[in-house]
Motif scaffolding. Sequence first.
Motif, PDB file in Angstrom:
ATOM      1  N   SER A  89      -6.324   0.743   6.897  1.00  0.00           N
ATOM      2  CA  SER A  89      -6.031  -0.319   7.859  1.00  0.00           C
ATOM      3  C   SER A  89      -5.624  -1.560   7.068  1.00  0.00           C
ATOM      4  O   SER A  89      -5.888  -1.661   5.853  1.00  0.00           O
ATOM      5  CB  SER A  89      -7.263  -0.633   8.698  1.00  0.00           C
ATOM      6  N   LYS A  90      -5.042  -2.534   7.785  1.00  0.00           N
ATOM      7  CA  LYS A  90      -4.560  -3.742   7.103  1.00  0.00           C
ATOM      8  C   LYS A  90      -5.697  -4.458   6.378  1.00  0.00           C
ATOM      9  O   LYS A  90      -5.573  -4.854   5.217  1.00  0.00           O
ATOM     10  CB  LYS A  90      -3.935  -4.674   8.138  1.00  0.00           C
ATOM     11  N   GLY A  91      -6.833  -4.603   7.081  1.00  0.00           N
ATOM     12  CA  GLY A  91      -7.958  -5.328   6.501  1.00  0.00           C
ATOM     13  C   GLY A  91      -8.535  -4.603   5.289  1.00  0.00           C
ATOM     14  O   GLY A  91      -8.896  -5.225   4.290  1.00  0.00           O
ATOM     15  N   THR A  92      -8.612  -3.279   5.386  1.00  0.00           N
ATOM     16  CA  THR A  92      -9.165  -2.496   4.273  1.00  0.00           C
ATOM     17  C   THR A  92      -8.215  -2.556   3.075  1.00  0.00           C
ATOM     18  O   THR A  92      -8.657  -2.713   1.927  1.00  0.00           O
ATOM     19  CB  THR A  92      -9.415  -1.044   4.706  1.00  0.00           C
ATOM     20  N   ALA A  93      -6.930  -2.456   3.352  1.00  0.00           N
ATOM     21  CA  ALA A  93      -5.949  -2.573   2.259  1.00  0.00           C
ATOM     22  C   ALA A  93      -6.071  -3.950   1.611  1.00  0.00           C
ATOM     23  O   ALA A  93      -5.975  -4.091   0.380  1.00  0.00           O
ATOM     24  CB  ALA A  93      -4.540  -2.359   2.796  1.00  0.00           C
ATOM     25  N   GLN A  94      -6.324  -4.954   2.447  1.00  0.00           N
ATOM     26  CA  GLN A  94      -6.472  -6.311   1.930  1.00  0.00           C
ATOM     27  C   GLN A  94      -7.653  -6.392   0.961  1.00  0.00           C
ATOM     28  O   GLN A  94      -7.611  -7.064  -0.062  1.00  0.00           O
ATOM     29  CB  GLN A  94      -6.676  -7.252   3.130  1.00  0.00           C
ATOM     30  N   LYS A  95      -8.710  -5.659   1.296  1.00  0.00           N
ATOM     31  CA  LYS A  95      -9.885  -5.670   0.416  1.00  0.00           C
ATOM     32  C   LYS A  95      -9.574  -4.974  -0.913  1.00  0.00           C
ATOM     33  O   LYS A  95     -10.087  -5.374  -1.962  1.00  0.00           O
ATOM     34  CB  LYS A  95     -11.065  -4.978   1.093  1.00  0.00           C
TER      35      LYS A  95
ATOM     36  N   GLY B  43      -6.558 -10.085   8.681  1.00  0.00           N
ATOM     37  CA  GLY B  43      -6.932  -8.675   8.821  1.00  0.00           C
ATOM     38  C   GLY B  43      -8.396  -8.379   8.555  1.00  0.00           C
ATOM     39  O   GLY B  43      -8.852  -7.266   8.810  1.00  0.00           O
ATOM     40  N   LEU B  44      -9.139  -9.338   8.015  1.00  0.00           N
ATOM     41  CA  LEU B  44     -10.558  -9.066   7.727  1.00  0.00           C
ATOM     42  C   LEU B  44     -11.401  -9.256   8.992  1.00  0.00           C
ATOM     43  O   LEU B  44     -11.187 -10.206   9.739  1.00  0.00           O
ATOM     44  CB  LEU B  44     -11.088 -10.004   6.634  1.00  0.00           C
TER      45      LEU B  44
ATOM     46  N   ALA C 236       0.818  -1.214   0.000  1.00  0.00           N
ATOM     47  CA  ALA C 236       0.000   0.000   0.000  1.00  0.00           C
ATOM     48  C   ALA C 236       0.850   1.262   0.000  1.00  0.00           C
ATOM     49  O   ALA C 236       0.465   2.285   0.549  1.00  0.00           O
ATOM     50  CB  ALA C 236      -0.923  -0.024   1.209  1.00  0.00           C
ATOM     51  N   THR C 237       2.001   1.185  -0.642  1.00  0.00           N
ATOM     52  CA  THR C 237       2.921   2.312  -0.544  1.00  0.00           C
ATOM     53  C   THR C 237       2.820   3.288  -1.712  1.00  0.00           C
ATOM     54  O   THR C 237       3.632   4.185  -1.854  1.00  0.00           O
ATOM     55  CB  THR C 237       4.371   1.789  -0.492  1.00  0.00           C
TER      56      THR C 237
ATOM     57  N   LEU D  34     -16.098  -0.746   0.496  1.00  0.00           N
ATOM     58  CA  LEU D  34     -14.973   0.191   0.585  1.00  0.00           C
ATOM     59  C   LEU D  34     -15.379   1.642   0.351  1.00  0.00           C
ATOM     60  O   LEU D  34     -14.513   2.524   0.303  1.00  0.00           O
ATOM     61  CB  LEU D  34     -13.902  -0.198  -0.451  1.00  0.00           C
ATOM     62  N   THR D  35     -16.669   1.887   0.214  1.00  0.00           N
ATOM     63  CA  THR D  35     -17.119   3.226  -0.177  1.00  0.00           C
ATOM     64  C   THR D  35     -16.569   4.310   0.740  1.00  0.00           C
ATOM     65  O   THR D  35     -16.082   5.350   0.270  1.00  0.00           O
ATOM     66  CB  THR D  35     -18.661   3.277  -0.194  1.00  0.00           C
TER      67      THR D  35
END
Length: 308
Positions: A120-126, A148-149, A75-76, A108-109
């Motif tokens: 966050s980790k979980g959101t980035a994962q999505k 992370g979810l 996510a960089t 993700l809206t």
Amino acid sequence: MRFEGIWFRYARRAPWALRNAEATVEPGSVVVVLGHNGAGKSTLLQLAAGVLRPVRGAIRDRPAVIGWVPERFPATQPFSALGYLRAMAAVRGLGPGAAEHWIERLGLTAHAGTPLGDLSKGTAQKVGLAQALLTPPGLLVLDEPWEGLDAASRSLIPEIVAEVTGRGGVVLVSDHRGEIASLPGALHWTVTDGELRVTDTPAHVPAQSTGVPPDEVIVEVAVQRQDAALAVAGLRASGHRVLGVRERPVPAEPSATGSGPATTGPATTGPATTGPATTGPATTGPATTGPATTGPVTTGPAVTEEER
Ligand SMILES: Nc1ncnc2c1ncn2[C@@H]1O[C@H](COP(=O)(O)OP(=O)(O)OP(=O)(O)O)[C@@H](O)[C@H]1O
């Protein structure tokens, strides 16, 4: 898709991370790759996705469109979540709306305008998951997708897995948290210190583990390869559950468990479907073959030397 004698190591004199891996995965199958930390699961998945190239051996009949969700979404980059997905959609030649569809579908809206690095980790994962699904993949590779979810988002994974396999695609997913139970009918491969064992073949998956309740039966049907996706969609539309799509019939007598191809036997046969009624012509094994065109992410592919 076949793994033929795959050997891989990360540097010339490094220990082998994967040794002589042999396996076959049929269209419409889900394979859960199990193993301890450092066993070689991610290595196997990256080889499957085409992110890494085998030092020896080959992967044959890999679907043309591949979605890869790495263990950690990188996510960089200087994008918002929506900006990133729009860029990925544009790279793939998709029209407007594709990114927005997945933003909405994956909840993700509220984060659409957030910079990737602030997620966050979980959101980035999505977001990682969304990019892998922009073009419907024939092979979806998920490395620890549950990591992370939150509880509400976890059910997304089985839903998405079912959609991919319902189209005749293949899903490979690693799991060290025991989430496998939420993927009924999945095959199991186990990696132990770089050695792959096919620990569960279709013939060995007990009916119970496919989640077939007592009032349902399994109907196996065969259809023309090119009609598979349509047939699966038709069965689903008629209220039936499609358990899988494969190339070959399950042998009448289960063969011994062990390493080697996941299924044996002559070609043909469609998937097992369940439901109160028997349907007409139905599903089966599409098998998109062709070169690996990984579709995902942002890290540069770590291509290794041909032979070490
Ligand atoms: N980029 C790399 N460079 C060098 N060695 C690596 C690299 N990635 C993994 N390895 C090594 O390869 C072996 C297999 O690692 P891999 O990440 O495939 O295991 P894993 O089963 O996915 O572990 P985990 O469950 O912790 O993610 C390990 O010994 C690991 O240290």
